[in-house]
Design an enzyme around this catalytic site. Structure first.
Site, PDB file in Angstrom:
ATOM      1  N   ASP A 106       0.819  -1.212   0.000  1.00 60.91           N
ATOM      2  CA  ASP A 106       0.000   0.000   0.000  1.00 60.91           C
ATOM      3  C   ASP A 106       0.853   1.263   0.000  1.00 60.91           C
ATOM      4  OD1 ASP A 106       0.923  -0.531   2.581  1.00 60.91           O
ATOM      5  OD2 ASP A 106      -1.032  -0.321   3.553  1.00 60.91           O
ATOM      6  N   ILE A 107       1.884   1.281   0.863  1.00 60.10           N
ATOM      7  CA  ILE A 107       2.634   2.529   1.039  1.00 60.10           C
ATOM      8  C   ILE A 107       4.081   2.249   1.434  1.00 60.10           C
ATOM      9  CG2 ILE A 107       1.855   2.743   3.450  1.00 60.10           C
ATOM     10  CD1 ILE A 107       1.782   5.814   3.012  1.00 60.10           C
ATOM     11  N   VAL A 108       4.972   3.071   0.935  1.00 61.62           N
ATOM     12  CA  VAL A 108       6.372   2.995   1.349  1.00 61.62           C
ATOM     13  C   VAL A 108       6.653   4.153   2.293  1.00 61.62           C
ATOM     14  CG1 VAL A 108       8.766   2.837   0.600  1.00 61.62           C
ATOM     15  CG2 VAL A 108       6.937   2.152  -0.966  1.00 61.62           C
ATOM     16  N   ASP A 109       7.176   3.821   3.457  1.00 60.76           N
ATOM     17  CA  ASP A 109       7.502   4.854   4.437  1.00 60.76           C
ATOM     18  C   ASP A 109       9.035   4.850   4.593  1.00 60.76           C
ATOM     19  OD1 ASP A 109       7.455   6.673   6.508  1.00 60.76           O
ATOM     20  OD2 ASP A 109       6.658   5.303   7.992  1.00 60.76           O
ATOM     21  N   GLY A 111      10.792   2.239   3.939  1.00 58.08           N
ATOM     22  CA  GLY A 111      11.263   1.339   2.893  1.00 58.08           C
ATOM     23  C   GLY A 111      11.740  -0.006   3.437  1.00 58.08           C
ATOM     24  N   THR A 113      10.140  -2.430   4.880  1.00 59.02           N
ATOM     25  CA  THR A 113       9.263  -3.558   4.548  1.00 59.02           C
ATOM     26  C   THR A 113       9.552  -4.088   3.148  1.00 59.02           C
ATOM     27  OG1 THR A 113       7.509  -2.678   5.964  1.00 59.02           O
ATOM     28  CG2 THR A 113       6.853  -4.318   4.312  1.00 59.02           C
ATOM     29  N   LYS A 137       6.093   7.903   0.695  1.00 56.18           N
ATOM     30  CA  LYS A 137       6.536   9.095   1.424  1.00 56.18           C
ATOM     31  C   LYS A 137       8.040   9.205   1.233  1.00 56.18           C
ATOM     32  CE  LYS A 137       3.423   8.029   5.276  1.00 56.18           C
ATOM     33  NZ  LYS A 137       3.398   7.798   6.732  1.00 56.18           N
TER      34      LYS A 137
HETATM   35  P1  IMP Z   1       7.999   0.914   5.916  1.00 58.24           P
HETATM   36  O1  IMP Z   1       8.497  -0.460   6.191  1.00 58.24           O
HETATM   37  O2  IMP Z   1       8.489   1.900   6.936  1.00 58.24           O
HETATM   38  O3  IMP Z   1       8.276   1.372   4.502  1.00 58.24           O
HETATM   39  O4  IMP Z   1       6.461   0.903   6.144  1.00 58.24           O
HETATM   40  C1  IMP Z   1       5.594   0.349   5.240  1.00 58.24           C
HETATM   41  C2  IMP Z   1       4.399  -0.245   5.945  1.00 58.24           C
HETATM   42  O5  IMP Z   1       3.990   0.567   7.033  1.00 58.24           O
HETATM   43  C3  IMP Z   1       3.227  -0.297   4.995  1.00 58.24           C
HETATM   44  O6  IMP Z   1       3.071  -1.633   4.576  1.00 58.24           O
HETATM   45  C4  IMP Z   1       2.062   0.160   5.821  1.00 58.24           C
HETATM   46  O7  IMP Z   1       1.366  -0.962   6.280  1.00 58.24           O
HETATM   47  C5  IMP Z   1       2.625   0.878   7.005  1.00 58.24           C
HETATM   48  N1  IMP Z   1       2.479   2.350   6.891  1.00 58.24           N
HETATM   49  C6  IMP Z   1       3.451   3.256   6.688  1.00 58.24           C
HETATM   50  N2  IMP Z   1       2.980   4.504   6.645  1.00 58.24           N
HETATM   51  C7  IMP Z   1       1.636   4.378   6.791  1.00 58.24           C
HETATM   52  C8  IMP Z   1       0.557   5.339   6.821  1.00 58.24           C
HETATM   53  O8  IMP Z   1       0.710   6.575   6.663  1.00 58.24           O
HETATM   54  N3  IMP Z   1      -0.684   4.822   6.992  1.00 58.24           N
HETATM   55  C9  IMP Z   1      -0.921   3.481   7.139  1.00 58.24           C
HETATM   56  N4  IMP Z   1       0.046   2.565   7.124  1.00 58.24           N
HETATM   57  C10 IMP Z   1       1.319   3.007   6.952  1.00 58.24           C
HETATM   58 MG    MG Z   2       1.442  -2.899   5.469  1.00 61.16          MG
END
Ligand code: IMP
Ligand code: MG
Length: 187
Positions: A106-109, A111, A113, A137
């Protein structure tokens, strides 16, 4: 009798991306994937549960090719903060060796994951592996990552809707909206 529950929630902030904008962009991505994978008969859409489900079900209907669906469940978050440690809760069922795989989230925060799952999948020797995410993001990335199919880049807000949640709330909203953290924390 108790009060009827409030929906949409009080903590919904601004609508950042409308239902129509999402629909339009998902069509475009589907068209691009249809073009890029016209030569393959082993295309696997591999979604990360549960956030990617709404995106994936719309996207797959915009891909006019034979596809196979599979899912993995991973977690790194509790509430609205990333722990950086990614746990595989349930693995995919398909043997991806020789498949053209598109990994969908759904979303990369940060990264973490997608990076972690990407590494794991590459060890399993797919024929190709590309990354797809509805939202990114960019400003918050902590690892080098390039998304092959991206819906929208968004600023650093915590968002819900179209599959995305905050503590399981908000997934069924048809748009992407920011969360008003002050109101959320009061609730
Ligand atoms: P990352 O591993 O920090 O890139 O985070 C990615 C995961 O965090 C995504 O699979 C989302 O499930 C969750 N996530 C990150 N930001 C948000 C947000 O703004 N809303 C909802 N879920 C988020
Ligand atoms: Mg997720």
């Amino acid at each position: 009798m108790s009060e009827p529950v409030k929906f949409p929630y009080d903590f919904i902030g601004k609508i950042l991306i409308s239902q129509q904008e999402i629909e339009h962009r998902v069509e475009e991505i589907g068209r691009q994937i249809t073009k890029d994978y016209a030569q393959t008969d082993r295309l696997l859409l591999l979604g990360l549960l549960r956030g990617s489900v709404v995106f994936m079900t719309d996207l797959m209907r915009n891909i006019h090719l034979p596809i196979t669906l599979d899912f993995m469940s991973v977690s790194s978050y509790s509430g609205s903060t990333s722990s950086g440690f990614v746990r595989i809760d349930s693995d995919h069922k398909t043997n991806i060796n020789g498949w053209d795989v598109i990994l969908i989230d759904d979303i990369v925060d940060t990264g973490y994951t997608l990076r972690t799952v990407q590494k794991l999948l590459l060890d399993r020797q797919p024929r190709s592996l590309r990354l797809c995410a509805l939202l990114d993001k960019l400003a918050r990335h902590r690892v080098e990552l390039s998304i092959d199919y991206l819906g929208f880049e968004i600023p650093d807000y915590f968002v819900v809707g179209y599959g995305l949640d905050i503590d399981e709330k908000g997934r069924n909203l048809p748009y992407i909206a920011s969360v008003d953290m002050e109101k959320y924390n009061q609730a």
